[in-house]
Scaffold this active site. Structure first.
Site, PDB file in Angstrom:
ATOM      1  N   GLY A 111      -8.734 -13.226  15.192  1.00  0.00           N
ATOM      2  CA  GLY A 111      -9.220 -12.621  13.955  1.00  0.00           C
ATOM      3  C   GLY A 111     -10.512 -13.294  13.517  1.00  0.00           C
ATOM      4  CB  ALA A 112     -13.129 -14.922  15.576  1.00  0.00           C
ATOM      5  CG  ASP A 115     -14.339 -11.959   4.292  1.00  0.00           C
ATOM      6  OD1 ASP A 115     -15.337 -11.835   5.039  1.00  0.00           O
ATOM      7  OD2 ASP A 115     -14.144 -11.249   3.295  1.00  0.00           O
ATOM      8  CE  LYS A 118     -17.080 -12.849   8.290  1.00  0.00           C
ATOM      9  NZ  LYS A 118     -17.869 -11.604   8.089  1.00  0.00           N
ATOM     10  CE  LYS A 282      -6.691 -26.161  -2.996  1.00  0.00           C
ATOM     11  NZ  LYS A 282      -8.129 -26.270  -2.696  1.00  0.00           N
ATOM     12  CG  HIS A 340      -0.579 -21.550  -3.152  1.00  0.00           C
ATOM     13  ND1 HIS A 340      -0.525 -21.753  -1.796  1.00  0.00           N
ATOM     14  CD2 HIS A 340      -1.563 -20.627  -3.338  1.00  0.00           C
ATOM     15  CE1 HIS A 340      -1.423 -20.982  -1.198  1.00  0.00           C
ATOM     16  NE2 HIS A 340      -2.054 -20.286  -2.118  1.00  0.00           N
ATOM     17  CD  GLN A 477      -8.550 -25.127  -6.712  1.00  0.00           C
ATOM     18  OE1 GLN A 477      -8.762 -25.379  -5.534  1.00  0.00           O
ATOM     19  NE2 GLN A 477      -8.414 -23.885  -7.127  1.00  0.00           N
ATOM     20  NE  ARG A 568      -7.522 -21.164 -24.583  1.00  0.00           N
ATOM     21  CZ  ARG A 568      -7.676 -22.332 -23.974  1.00  0.00           C
ATOM     22  NH1 ARG A 568      -6.808 -22.701 -23.048  1.00  0.00           N
ATOM     23  NH2 ARG A 568      -8.677 -23.139 -24.269  1.00  0.00           N
TER      24      ARG A 568
END
Length: 591
Positions: A111-112, A115, A118, A282, A340, A477, A568
């Site tokens: 799947g190069a 997005d 890349k 992370k 996540h 982050q 918010r």
């Protein structure tokens, strides 16, 4: 013997690992601790790169969310269908300086042209090369249906590459060297013939060396199984390891996730599948266990006796922006919460593992997930952003996206209260909040401690005791940092209290750039380190928690609460927090 007990010799002083022939035994626990303990000068990337000298005995294929491993590294595990006997592999790989055979790693990005490849995968691979973290002999192949030449792939990749801030003087030279290692092969994802042709090209570049192969599946989940079938049967290593990295989503509920796992295991062993959740790579998430288990001041406080609530907050300041078609099929709960945030919660709440070995850590995470109380719909708020105008600029609503049905009820925001029914966390609310098109971009963990019993200074603090609550904030982050809110006397003759921050801001404390999460996870996959990847029983437990809730929301056609783009979020989220005697920590503008 531990599956991570074999590592390559660390005697070479070169930043590149010019000699992969000598193998020694090393302690995985000691390795992990040395990597996670940053030096005063900054994050020690040399320690990080030492890890790529390890685990070159196995052959594996990485497919976005899974890994195809041809040889199991654990002595107590059976060899996979494509494996070679352990003693024979050791004989091939463990060699003297004038040894019989060198090893090489071939990385195929399936799947190069997409997005993810890349923007993340190729830049991460270049960063590893730039820091000297890849072995001397390696080849990178892009594989996709798009017609492309090697030169066109290199041109596409070169536009996304960047160099570390502290080593830019040789950036151009390094890029040219890296791009010479990149090649392209056009093929269908379900074509045995095309993967056979890929295998032939890989063998040419491997030049008779002991070959280890990693396949990264950066493709839609509906073609995972076809690609894995072809890679495992037609392009696996015959002499080393083969691993497959698989990207989320891993299904959209318990049933589809189990079906995907069952299909993958027709062609791979579990230890060949590397299910990637990039948030686990992370820096601040990986530092979570270090903060808790290596600092005496925190571990005794890590329980219901001292912690009032824990908050996991994720916000993006942009909407779906053309990805609405994909997002509408999953929604914010599946896209962010079920993976996540739940993975971070499990790391936060787990008991002390026996060691830093991958299986010991993942065993403790599974225990947390299985101890969690079923999520009730009344403890959940969902929302969807609507169009709004600010400063003369009109921001589109979710259903204004042309790829989204006008009557869509898919939530772009969700808040939930979760509970862990065990001795450590009984009664402590774990609040999650995730949303798109909010007022800011951030991801953080907030630990709010209980009020001081019989506090002598209550009258100096006013009537709002929440203003004096001690709070530990781990900002994942952006602007990575850790800070602790404490109460302090304002200098002067009076007795006035102020809340101050003990602040560790990474950009101020450490001079080096923090590696991207994909860099760490790709390096781990290359060396067979599974600690930050998701095991199948973890996945089952996570879906078992959220699937009943998702089914209820969809069956009842629950209407999301609308909130303006850039706000918010829904007001209902504040009522949910108040119901559990909690105030969202991100309401105060902490800097």
């Amino acid at each position: 013997m531990s599956s991570f007990s074999t590592s390559l010799s660390r005697t070479s002083s070169s930043p590149f690992f010019l000699n992969h022939s000598s193998l020694i035994n090393s302690d995985p626990s000691r390795r992990s601790l040395s990597f996670l303990s940053a030096s005063p000068q900054g994050i020690n990337l040399d320690e990080l790169c030492v890890r790529s000298q390890r685990k070159l005995v196995q052959s594996s294929v990485a497919v976005g969310d899974g890994a195809v491993i041809t040889k199991s590294s654990s002595a107590d595990k059976k060899d996979g269908p494509l494996s070679i006997p352990s003693q024979e592999a050791d004989k091939l790989v463990i060699e003297s300086n004038g040894g019989e055979k060198q090893s090489t790693v071939s990385i195929t990005v399936v799947g190069a042209s997409g997005d993810l490849a890349k923007k993340k995968i190729f830049p991460a691979l270049f960063a590893l090369y730039y820091e000297g973290c890849l072995p001397e002999h390696f080849t990178i192949y892009g594989y996709a249906r798009s017609k492309m030449t090697d030169a066109e792939l290199r041109d596409m990749v070169s536009k996304t590459l960047t160099c570390r801030i502290d080593k830019r003087e040789n950036c151009g030279e390094k890029m040219e060297e890296f791009l010479k290692r990149c090649f392209y092969h056009t093929g269908q994802y379900d074509s045995q013939e095309h993967f056979v042709a890929l295998d032939k090209k890989l063998k040419e570049h491997e030049g008779g060396r002991l070959s280890n192969r990693l396949f990264y599946l950066s493709i839609p989940p509906n073609i995972f199984v076809d690609a894995v079938k072809c890679a495992s049967s037609s392009a696996s290593s015959a002499s080393g390891w083969t691993r497959v990295i698989v990207e989320k989503p891993f299904g959209r509920d318990s049933k589809t996730s189990s079906a995907l796992t069952k299909s993958l295991k027709q062609y791979l062993e579990e230890d060949q599948i590397f299910r990637i959740d990039h948030y686990l790579g992370k820096e601040l998430v990986e530092n979570l266990s270090v903060l808790r288990f290596s600092n005496l001041i925190f571990e005794p406080l890590w329980s219901r006796q001292y912690i009032q609530n824990v908050q996991f907050i994720f916000s993006e300041d942009f909407g779906t922006e053309g990805r609405g078609g994909y997002f509408d099929h999953y929604g914010i709960i599946r896209d962010i919460m079920q993976n996540h945030l739940l993975q971070i919660l499990a790391l936060f709440a787990m008991e002390t593992p026996v060691s830093l070995d991958a299986e010991d850590i993942r065993n403790e995470k599974v225990k947390v997930l299985r101890s969690m109380r079923p999520i009730q719909l009344e403890d959940v708020v969902i929302g969807q952003y609507k169009s709004t105008t600010k400063g003369g600029v009109t921001y589109p609503g979710y259903t204004d996206d042309k790829t989204v049905p006008k009557d869509s009820l898919t939530p772009t925001f969700a808040a939930a209260a979760l509970f862990i029914d065990n001795a450590r966390w009984d009664g402590v609310p774990f609040l999650m909040k995730a949303g798109k098109a909010l007022h800011t971009r951030s991801a953080e963990i907030r630990v709010q401690f209980r009020h001081v019993p019989g506090n002598l200074y209550n009258r100096n603090s006013g009537t709002n005791l929440d203003r004096t609550t001690n709070e530990l904030v781990i900002r994942v982050q952006p602007d990575e940092g850790i800070y602790l809110k404490i109460n302090n006397k304002v200098p002067g003759l009076g007795m006035r209290l102020d809340q101050s921050h003990l602040n560790l801001l990474y950009s101020a404390r450490y001079s080096k750039e923090i590696p991207d999460a994909y860099e760490r996870l790709l390096l781990d996959a290359i060396e067979g380190e599974r600690r930050l990847f998701i095991r199948s029983d973890e996945l089952d437990a996570a879906w078992g928690l959220f699937t009943p809730l998702l089914n209820e929301i969809e069956e009842k056609k629950t209407i999301p609460e609308f909130y303006p783009y850039g706000s918010r979020g829904p007001v209902g989220a504040h009522y949910l927090a108040a119901k559990h005697n909690v105030q969202w920590g991100d309401l105060s503008l902490d800097k």
